[in-house]
Structures are given as C-alpha cells and as structure tokens.
Scaffold this motif. Structure first.
Motif, PDB file in Angstrom:
ATOM      1  N   ILE A  67     -50.170 -19.998 -51.501  1.00 54.95           N
ATOM      2  CA  ILE A  67     -51.101 -20.574 -50.582  1.00 54.95           C
ATOM      3  C   ILE A  67     -52.443 -19.848 -50.385  1.00 54.95           C
ATOM      4  N   GLU A  68     -53.597 -20.407 -50.266  1.00 54.71           N
ATOM      5  CA  GLU A  68     -54.673 -19.612 -49.941  1.00 54.71           C
ATOM      6  C   GLU A  68     -55.294 -19.856 -48.946  1.00 54.71           C
ATOM      7  N   PHE A  69     -55.592 -18.928 -48.090  1.00 55.51           N
ATOM      8  CA  PHE A  69     -56.264 -18.933 -46.761  1.00 55.51           C
ATOM      9  C   PHE A  69     -57.684 -17.940 -46.978  1.00 55.51           C
ATOM     10  N   TYR A  70     -58.652 -18.726 -47.017  1.00 60.04           N
ATOM     11  CA  TYR A  70     -60.024 -18.309 -47.202  1.00 60.04           C
ATOM     12  C   TYR A  70     -60.141 -17.429 -48.155  1.00 60.04           C
ATOM     13  N   GLY A  71     -59.768 -17.708 -49.535  1.00 57.19           N
ATOM     14  CA  GLY A  71     -59.626 -16.773 -50.835  1.00 57.19           C
ATOM     15  C   GLY A  71     -58.728 -16.044 -50.899  1.00 57.19           C
ATOM     16  N   MET A  72     -57.755 -15.629 -49.708  1.00 58.22           N
ATOM     17  CA  MET A  72     -56.692 -14.617 -49.807  1.00 58.22           C
ATOM     18  C   MET A  72     -55.516 -15.201 -50.266  1.00 58.22           C
ATOM     19  N   LYS A  73     -54.675 -14.515 -51.295  1.00 61.09           N
ATOM     20  CA  LYS A  73     -53.695 -15.248 -51.747  1.00 61.09           C
ATOM     21  C   LYS A  73     -52.585 -14.767 -51.091  1.00 61.09           C
ATOM     22  N   ASN A  74     -51.624 -15.769 -50.698  1.00 60.53           N
ATOM     23  CA  ASN A  74     -50.451 -15.477 -49.969  1.00 60.53           C
ATOM     24  C   ASN A  74     -49.272 -16.329 -50.616  1.00 60.53           C
ATOM     25  N   PHE A  75     -48.151 -15.992 -50.461  1.00 64.90           N
ATOM     26  CA  PHE A  75     -46.917 -16.373 -50.888  1.00 64.90           C
ATOM     27  C   PHE A  75     -45.999 -16.616 -50.047  1.00 64.90           C
ATOM     28  N   ILE A  76     -45.088 -17.893 -50.279  1.00 66.68           N
ATOM     29  CA  ILE A  76     -44.300 -18.361 -49.441  1.00 66.68           C
ATOM     30  C   ILE A  76     -42.749 -18.293 -50.219  1.00 66.68           C
ATOM     31  N   TYR A  77     -41.816 -17.165 -49.864  1.00 62.43           N
ATOM     32  CA  TYR A  77     -40.816 -17.153 -50.440  1.00 62.43           C
ATOM     33  C   TYR A  77     -39.710 -17.899 -49.427  1.00 62.43           C
ATOM     34  N   TYR A  78     -38.768 -18.554 -50.191  1.00 59.04           N
ATOM     35  CA  TYR A  78     -37.598 -19.108 -49.731  1.00 59.04           C
ATOM     36  C   TYR A  78     -36.470 -19.093 -50.402  1.00 59.04           C
ATOM     37  N   LYS A  79     -35.340 -19.232 -49.733  1.00 56.74           N
ATOM     38  CA  LYS A  79     -34.070 -19.269 -50.308  1.00 56.74           C
ATOM     39  C   LYS A  79     -32.926 -20.421 -49.944  1.00 56.74           C
ATOM     40  N   ASP A  80     -32.001 -20.482 -50.424  1.00 58.05           N
ATOM     41  CA  ASP A  80     -31.193 -21.832 -49.981  1.00 58.05           C
ATOM     42  C   ASP A  80     -30.913 -21.761 -48.785  1.00 58.05           C
ATOM     43  N   SER A  81     -30.982 -22.836 -48.319  1.00 55.91           N
ATOM     44  CA  SER A  81     -30.371 -23.015 -46.759  1.00 55.91           C
ATOM     45  C   SER A  81     -28.936 -22.667 -46.611  1.00 55.91           C
ATOM     46  N   GLN A  82     -28.229 -22.621 -45.391  1.00 54.32           N
ATOM     47  CA  GLN A  82     -27.018 -22.097 -45.317  1.00 54.32           C
ATOM     48  C   GLN A  82     -25.943 -23.334 -45.737  1.00 54.32           C
ATOM     49  N   ILE A  83     -26.382 -24.584 -45.228  1.00 53.25           N
ATOM     50  CA  ILE A  83     -25.883 -26.000 -45.700  1.00 53.25           C
ATOM     51  C   ILE A  83     -25.581 -25.881 -47.379  1.00 53.25           C
ATOM     52  N   LEU A  84     -26.657 -25.485 -48.029  1.00 50.12           N
ATOM     53  CA  LEU A  84     -26.691 -25.620 -49.487  1.00 50.12           C
ATOM     54  C   LEU A  84     -25.632 -24.545 -50.027  1.00 50.12           C
ATOM     55  N   THR A  85     -25.809 -23.485 -49.410  1.00 49.20           N
ATOM     56  CA  THR A  85     -24.861 -22.288 -49.893  1.00 49.20           C
ATOM     57  C   THR A  85     -23.443 -22.916 -49.651  1.00 49.20           C
ATOM     58  N   MET A  86     -23.065 -23.195 -48.448  1.00 50.03           N
ATOM     59  CA  MET A  86     -21.944 -23.737 -48.068  1.00 50.03           C
ATOM     60  C   MET A  86     -21.428 -24.610 -49.205  1.00 50.03           C
ATOM     61  N   LEU A  87     -22.073 -25.600 -49.197  1.00 52.23           N
ATOM     62  CA  LEU A  87     -21.948 -26.954 -50.310  1.00 52.23           C
ATOM     63  C   LEU A  87     -21.569 -26.233 -51.948  1.00 52.23           C
ATOM     64  N   ARG A  88     -22.229 -25.222 -51.983  1.00 52.35           N
ATOM     65  CA  ARG A  88     -21.986 -24.527 -53.380  1.00 52.35           C
ATOM     66  C   ARG A  88     -20.517 -23.951 -53.526  1.00 52.35           C
ATOM     67  N   TYR A  89     -20.301 -23.432 -52.273  1.00 50.01           N
ATOM     68  CA  TYR A  89     -19.016 -22.556 -52.448  1.00 50.01           C
ATOM     69  C   TYR A  89     -17.672 -23.337 -51.862  1.00 50.01           C
ATOM     70  N   TYR A  90     -18.260 -24.634 -51.366  1.00 50.51           N
ATOM     71  CA  TYR A  90     -17.180 -25.428 -50.639  1.00 50.51           C
ATOM     72  C   TYR A  90     -16.186 -25.721 -51.541  1.00 50.51           C
ATOM     73  N   PRO A  91     -16.361 -26.505 -52.645  1.00 50.29           N
ATOM     74  CA  PRO A  91     -15.472 -27.146 -53.702  1.00 50.29           C
ATOM     75  C   PRO A  91     -14.561 -25.900 -53.945  1.00 50.29           C
ATOM     76  N   TYR A  92     -14.877 -24.670 -54.119  1.00 46.90           N
ATOM     77  CA  TYR A  92     -13.865 -23.559 -54.722  1.00 46.90           C
ATOM     78  C   TYR A  92     -12.887 -23.316 -53.511  1.00 46.90           C
ATOM     79  N   ILE A  93     -13.503 -23.316 -52.153  1.00 50.89           N
ATOM     80  CA  ILE A  93     -12.572 -22.824 -51.232  1.00 50.89           C
ATOM     81  C   ILE A  93     -11.479 -24.126 -50.983  1.00 50.89           C
ATOM     82  N   GLN A  94     -12.090 -25.411 -51.077  1.00 48.39           N
ATOM     83  CA  GLN A  94     -11.001 -26.421 -50.835  1.00 48.39           C
ATOM     84  C   GLN A  94     -10.145 -26.662 -52.008  1.00 48.39           C
ATOM     85  N   LEU A  95     -10.536 -26.079 -53.331  1.00 46.79           N
ATOM     86  CA  LEU A  95      -9.568 -26.190 -54.410  1.00 46.79           C
ATOM     87  C   LEU A  95      -8.508 -25.074 -54.117  1.00 46.79           C
TER      88      LEU A  95
END
Ligand SMILES: Nc1ncnc2c1ncn2[C@@H]1O[C@H](COP(=O)(O)OP(=O)(O)OP(=O)(O)O)[C@@H](O)[C@H]1O
Ligand SMILES: [Mg+2]
Length: 389
Positions: A125-153
């Motif tokens: 994203i750019e503010f007045y010609g300055m470059k900035n970045f937005i970093y993000y990672k998976d939400s907790q819900i998504l992380t849980m959803l990824r591991y859930y089937p393995y825990i369940q199984l």
C-alpha cells in the motif's frame, strides 16, 4: 455360508467404510480451508484498501466512517503494517505472550513478519509515495481447521482401537468361561455313573459266571477309557495339574495306545533326538492333544498312510513334529483351522484343534502351528514346549 468368510467380509467392509469416511472428511476440510483462505485474502485486501484510503483521502465524514468500519471488521486475521525495510509500524490481532515487555514487542513482531512471509505474499500500500506492506497470517480458526481433522481422526482411531481391544478381551474371557464351565459340568455329570460302573466292573471280575467271560475285560477296558475321558474334562475345568515329564515317554505311551486302536494300514514311527529331555506337562491333557492331531491325520489320509513323530530340542524348547502323509491343507485354510467351528468334514465339529491350541498355549505356555503342508504331500504340525533345565 462359512462364518469365517462372512466375518472377513464384514471386517473388510467396515475397514473400507472407515477409509471412505477418513478420506471424505480430509477432502471436505481441505475444501473448507481453501475457501477460508480465499475469504481471508479478500478481507486483507479490503483492509489494505481501507487503510490506504483512510491515510490518503481528504477527510470526508462518510469515507472515514466506512474505512474505520472496514478496518475494525477484521477481528480475526493477524496483520502487521511495516515499512519498506520491514520495520513494523503497527499491528492488529497479534497475541503477544502475556509476560512480554513492551521493549521486546518490536523484535517479536519482526519474527512474526518472517512467519507471515512464509504463509502469504504481503500486500503493498502506498501513502504519499511511501511504500508500506501489510503482512498477515492465517487466523486461528483457519489454523484450527487445518489441524482439526488430524486430531479428530487420531481420537477416532484411539477410541476404535481401545474398543476393539476391550471387545476382544471380553469375548475371549467369555469363550474361556464357556469352555471351562462345559468341561467341569461334563466331568461332574460323568462322575456319578462312572463310580457305579467301577463297582459293577469289580463285581463282574469277582463273581461267577462273569469273571471267566472275556466280555468282562472288554467292559473293563471301556470303563477305563471313560475314566480317561472324564479325567480330561475335569483337567480342563480345573487348573490343570502339571508335572515334570520326559516328553518322549509321554508321546510314546500315547502312540502305543493309538496304535492298538487304529487300523494296520496306518503306520506310526517315532524318533527322539532329545536324549530324554523333559518338560512340565499335564499328561492327561497332552494325551488329548496327541489323539486329536493323530485322528485328524488319519482322516486326512483316508485311513491309509503314515504318521511320523520327530522330537527335537532347539535351545530352550522341545519341538514335537507330527508329520502325516495325508491330503494336506490348502494355503488359504491354514489360518482358519484352529478357529472353533472350522471343519471340512461332514461329521466334524471343528473343535479338535481349538482344544489342542488352548491346551498347548494356556495350560503349557507353549505354541502349536502348521510347520509345513502341501496338497497331497501331507502336513506337519509342530508343538513347542518349554524345555526343563
Ligand atoms: N492333518 C491334517 N491334514 C489335513 N487337514 C487337516 C489336518 N488337521 C486338520 N485339518 C483340517 O482342519 C479342520 C479342523 O480340524 P479340527 O480337528 O479342529 O476339526 P474336525 O476334525 O473337522 O472336527 P472335530 O471337532 O471332530 O475334531 C479339519 O476339518 C481339516 O479340514
Ligand atoms: Mg479333529
């Protein structure tokens, strides 16, 4: 239909159904996770746009209100705003460890940026010609959803395994109670008529005209035989009495007895390579074992052929190999022959080998298995007993 075949089919169907459920559940959660990834990406895109708008547009009440709404709407996806060099400027939805001091937070955010970089491309994203970045990672819900089937199984697997073990144990315990109960009852029921038969035998042996009749001794033989059978049943019912015995002698005695009762078309031979080694045995039950195996052998050779017994000592074991010249056991049946009810005979009960296995394993702590078998080449059963030193 053969119950073992049916059993196998039921087990196979359950396993296949289980695999289907597992694969289906994995595919479905993977699909859900992918959709959530897309939504989170869109949310962050929107979030970036809102940040950009809020920072660069002329103040306008409506726009400011909208931007703030969008920015605040992200309550789940962890984000960090950083400058061109990767220095964190601000963050949202980041869980700092409770004990962390404020001065350590920047370093923590920098390490979070590294994790985020591995998961998703940052958004520029750019503010007045300055470059900035937005970093993000998976939400907790998504992380849980990824591991859930393995825990369940894993939980399902653990529960099924525990259930199976418990069920198997209780089934075995139940079978054992039936065996023991039936044997005790049989011995008990036979006991009363047998004692009066003994009295009659003694009377016949002493009194004329019976004492000179050859029938009296025949009758006595049958009474002795009944006594042996009753003793076997009572041994199965009780904690069988064990004593130290020379293996070759016990086998020989039993073979001699069988020889006298089978047709002369069956030849018996015995080789002892142990030099009179001994083992702890219950003679009465061991006699039953030998008899059952030899009877099966005779059935398998249609009454004509040979039975060769070979006794050898291997390390701390005594091996008794009983080889017949019968028709052999098909490979796919070998696993089933020790199961109760498995028989290929018109008038068989399929209990002989089940009993033999119980006697060897449970009363003697030994093993019994088919050492070798070939169609029309005969079969060799091996009994292993613990050698006494
Ligand atoms: N020596 C052998 N050669 C070939 N087949 C054998 C031999 N011993 C056992 N079998 C096979 O194993 C099956 C099971 O034997 P098992 O002694 O348990 O029962 P059964 O002899 O059929 O009946 P019973 O209860 O009267 O003993 C037999 O029906 C036979 O098919
Ligand atoms: Mg049998």
């Amino acid at each position: 239909m053969d119950i073992y075949k049916l059993n196998f089919r039921i087990k196979l169907s359950i396993v296949l159904l289980g695999i289907l459920v597992v694969v289906g559940s994995l595919i479905y959660t993977d699909y859900l996770a992918k959709r959530l990834v897309e939504r989170e990406r869109k949310l962050i895109d929107l979030y970036a746009k809102a940040l950009e708008t809020a920072a660069t547009q002329e103040p306008n009440a409506n726009m400011a209100f909208l931007s703030e709404k969008i920015i605040n709407a992200n309550t789940s996806v962890p984000v960090i705003l950083a400058d061109e060099k990767g220095e964190p400027l601000s963050s949202k939805n980041i869980d700092f460890p409770a004990s962390m001091k404020v001065k350590d937070q920047t370093a923590f955010l920098e390490s979070e940026i590294e994790t985020m970089k591995e998961q998703h491309e940052p958004i520029l994203i750019e503010f007045y010609g300055m470059k900035n970045f937005i970093y993000y990672k998976d939400s907790q819900i998504l992380t849980m959803l990824r591991y859930y089937p393995y825990i369940q199984l894993s939980a399902i697997l653990f529960l099924s395994l525990a259930g199976y073990v418990a069920f198997n144990y209780s089934r075995k315990a139940e079978q054992s109670r039936v065996w023991v109960g039936l044997a005790k009852e049989t011995a008990h029921q036979l006991g009363t008529p047998l004692s009066s038969l003994f009295a009659i035998r003694d009377y016949f042996r002493e009194e004329a005209p019976f004492k000179d009749d050859p029938m009296t001794e025949e009758l006595a033989k049958d009474i002795d035989r009944l006594n042996v059978i009753t003793a076997r049943f009572s041994q199965i019912g009780l904690e069988g009495k064990l004593s130290s015995e020379i293996v070759a002698n016990v086998i020989e005695e039993n073979i001699d007895y069988l020889k006298s009762r089978t047709s002369s078309y069956v030849t018996y031979s015995m080789k002892d390579n142990t030099d009179g080694a001994s083992a702890v045995m219950n003679i009465s039950l061991m006699g039953w074992v030998i008899e059952n195996i030899c009877k099966n052998a005779i059935d398998a050779m249609d009454g004509r052929g040979s039975i060769a017994i070979d006794i050898s000592a291997v390390k701390n074991k005594i091996c008794i190999d009983i080889k017949d010249s019968g028709k052999g056991i098909p490979k796919n049946k070998i696993k089933s022959i020790f199961k109760p009810g498995f028989t290929t005979k018109k008038r068989g009960w399929g209990l002989g080998l089940t009993l033999v296995k119980r006697i060897i394993e449970e009363y003697h702590g030994g093993e019994i298995y088919v050492l070798q078998s070939g169609i029309e080449k005969g079969t060799t059963f091996r009994i292993e007993l613990k050698k006494e030193v």
